[in-house]
Design a protein around this motif. Structure first.
Motif: not given
Length: 382
Positions: A124-136
């Motif tokens: 499941i791709e994580t949006p580029q600008w949200e990766r730093a937050y490591e969302p589930m």
């Protein structure tokens, strides 16, 4: 004037296998076993399959892998991917391919051992600008929507709970459903938080499972042994890729997809006997009921709390138990179609609704990113 695709194809076989947890079973094995069950259901031989649509959680060239594994050489295949709504798309595309003479019998299938493998890294791709937050991913996006919905319409948490409880009541009537125990509101409210306001019991199951349906032309449908479930209409809508780019949070593009599907089928909500919704989370059911026009905006929670979507209610919803209590092997859309066909055919056992002529199967992809509504009907609805 009727749409050119209305009533031109039908589901004549359906099957699944390995729901729940099936250790040491690959996605392709799950597909193969589900396909055998669908073929047996239809009274069809594998050699009659000349079209394939489908996928897994893990294959980059899914139709090539499926065809090779099954030993089929199709004349037409498709595996475009828009998430869990892909299978409704496949049904429409299979209908077009059959009408165009590109193939005669299309296998639509899916398999995933997501529960046993526990390997979802990179899927499941994580949006580029949200990766730093490591969302589930995708839970926070749905929680974001649920929070906004509660704020905007003053909806109490208990309304989400009634969605989960209604699904569980249906599951208890389905011997193939994963969750068979009773669910109370007290248990729901005590469920551990995953992403506020969503708790464990607001989230779909993580399952293994394979599923398959066989689609043929309406003209050939009666040649097979089971009652056909005819394709009456389908509608697609794309809103965004990531929830952060959604134009609005509390109205999904199911409002558009359902209108297109209903217009093609020539029906209104008043004609619908049963609704199978992609309930990846409890918020999905509430928003889809509103956006498809079954209730007004902000009123779905009260509608569900009054018992309307549970067994014995005025609008049966997710009669197999849904993704919340029956099965959810990464993508659930094909199981919506199977249950809609089950209700049309009248072979739902204890969960069967009387005199079903119109059934909705609605798929959701991404985080309310793609919505696809399909309308199935009995011969009487043609």
């Amino acid at each position: 004037m009727a749409h050119a695709l209305r009533g031109k194809s039908a589901i004549v076989g359906k099957g699944y296998w390995g729901l729940g947890k099936t250790p040491n079973t690959s996605p392709m094995e799950l597909i193969a076993k589900a396909t055998k069950n669908a073929l047996d259901d239809a009274g069809m031989d594998l050699s009659e399959i000349d079209g394939i649509c489908g996928g897994t959680f893990y294959h980059f060239f899914p139709t090539l892998s499926i065809a090779e594994y099954l030993g089929v050489k199709p004349t037409w295949a498709n595996s475009d991917m828009v998430g869990g709504s892909s299978f409704m798309s496949y049904l429409v595309e299979a209908t077009m391919a059959i009408q165009a003479g590109l193939c005669k019998n299309v296998l639509i299938c899916y398999g995933s051992n997501a529960k046993s493998a526990r390997d979802l890294n990179g899927l499941i791709e994580t949006p580029q600008w949200e990766r730093a937050y490591e969302p589930m991913v995708p839970v926070p996006g749905y929680a974001f929507t649920a929070q906004r919905y509660m704020h905007e319409y003053g909806v109490p948490k208990e309304h989400f709970g009634h969605v989960a409880i209604s699904a569980r009541k249906w599951a208890q009537l389905n011997p193939d459903a994963t969750m068979q125990t009773e669910l109370t509101m007290e248990e729901y409210l005590a469920s551990p938080s995953v992403a506020d306001p969503l708790t464990v019991l607001d989230c779909c199951l993580m399952s293994d499972g394979g599923a398959a349906i066989i689609v043929t032309s309406a003209d050939r449908a009666k040649d097979y042994q089971e009652k056909p479930a005819y394709f009456l209409g389908g509608g697609n809508a794309i809103s965004h890729r990531e929830i952060a780019q959604a134009a609005r949070l509390t109205t999904t593009c199911a409002a558009e997809s359902s209108k297109r599907a209903f217009d093609m089928a020539g029906i209104t909500t008043q004609d619908v006997d049963v609704v199978e919704l992609y309930d990846a989370f409890t918020i999905n059911t509430l928003l889809f009921l509103e956006d498809m026009g079954f209730v007004k905006k902000g009123e779905a929670g009260a509608f569900v709390a009054d018992g309307n979507i549970a067994p014995g209610g005025s609008l049966p919803v997710n009669t197999n138990g849904g993704g919340l209590s029956c099965v959810h092997p990464g993508m659930y859309g094909l199981f919506c179609l199977i249950e809609a066909a089950t209700q049309i055919r009248g072979d739902g056992g204890k969960r069967q609704i009387d005199d079903v002529n119109i059934a909705i199967a609605h798929g959701n992809g991404g985080t309310f990113s793609n919505e696809y509504t399909a309308v199935l009907g009995s011969e009487a609805a043609l």
